[in-house]
Design an enzyme around this catalytic site. Structure first.
Site: not given
Ligand code: HSE
Length: 312
Positions: A131, A184
């Site tokens: 990640e 993201t």
């Molecule tokens: N918690 C993370 C975000 C998840 O919202 O950026 C990304 O899939």
């Protein structure tokens, strides 16, 4: 012991409205399939990637499927080499935890081939490295549920403390993935760095309510707790038709609805599979009416996490 194993790792819905970076759940479909085999020489080679339309790097230092394995090998002091075949069976940049599914499948498979030197829980920090590569921050709300199954709360990042949360068996997710891509990294960079106390109070009330509702199977409490006053108002502007799709879901009986992870997918929860199908179809129709194509996934909560498809 087998020298080759095929692993399925599931897609996940992170945040679950009010739990930004601290809550996520796994679904049964879609997901990634990763075949991993031991080889004589040390090092990791990604031999083949299918289903990504050429978007993902084969460089093992740049793909989450292998990045999760390297620190794991270092940790256990192994020089074992692996060949990897990755089948993306889920959309990229969709808010469904695509990078997390690959990271989990990779390290889970490597651990099995080496005779499970670590427990599944102990694999989490290594899966989180994937990640970190994918979006700059090692958030765990996709990798933890992809690895452990069910709903998982990240109670703390430092030290890492994750809690598996039970959920009622009739709880179903409808996830609609519109054919647009949001990175993201970008969806994180637009968020405010400071929030108002009044919003924080509302948000942690909702998160506690949602967790209580999941524990007790109280669908009404789950529904009224699924409200995000901090992240959704900022991110939803990136998703054309978000308000219409959410309205459609709520009108057709969803308990609650919000952005899946960093989007653009939108998810809803329902208290049975029929309602979840209806909710999903109305969400799809709402996107269609706006001229946006989409894929629909309806699934119960995946309580198992990764599956061994063949081998071992
Ligand atoms: N918690 C993370 C975000 C998840 O919202 O950026 C990304 O899939």
């Amino acid at each position: 012991m087998a020298s080759k194993v095929k692993i399925f790792a599931p897609a996940t819905v992170a945040n679950v409205t009010c739990g930004y970076d601290v809550l996520g759940f796994a679904v049964q479909q879609p997901g990634d399939e990763v075949t991993i085999e031991m080889r004589e020489e040390p090092g990791i080679e990604i031999k083949k990637i299918d289903g990504d339309q050429g978007a993902l790097p084969k460089n093992p230092n740049k793909n989450t499927v292998s990045v999760s394995i390297k620190p794991f090998l270092k940790h256990i002091g192994s020089q074992q080499g692996f060949n990897i075949y990755l089948k993306k069976k889920m959309p990229l940049g969709s808010g469904l935890g695509s990078s997390a599914a690959s990271a989990v499948a990779g390290v889970y498979g490597a651990n099995i081939l080496l005779g499970e030197p670590l427990s599944v829980e102990e694999l989490l920090p290594f899966a989180m490295e994937g990640e970190a590569l994918a979006c700059g921050v090692a958030h765990a709300d996709n990798v933890a549920p992809a690895l452990l199954g069910g709903f998982v709360l990240i109670r703390s990042y430092d030290p890492l403390d994750v809690v598996q949360i039970p959920s009622p068996s009739d709880l179903y997710a409808s996830i609609i993935h519109p054919h647009i891509e949001i990175a993201t990294k970008d969806a994180r960079s637009i968020l405010k760095k400071n929030i108002r106390m009044v919003d924080a109070v509302k948000q942690w009330g909702n998160l506690a309510g949602l967790i209580s509702g999941l524990y007790t199977g109280n669908y009404e409490l789950i529904g009224r707790s699924m409200e995000d006053v901090i992240v959704e108002p900022v991110r939803s502007v990136l998703i054309p038709g978000f308000d219409q799709v959410k309205r459609a879901a709520m009108k057709s009986g969803a308990l609650g609805c919000g952005i899946s992870g960093s989007g653009p997918s939108i998810f809803a929860l329902s208290n049975n599979s029929n309602t979840a199908e209806t909710v999903g179809n109305t969400m799809k129709e709402a996107f269609f009416n706006l001229g946006i194509q989409s894929d629909l996934f309806v699934s119960p909560i995946n309580q198992k996490g990764p599956l061994i498809l063949t081998g071992s």
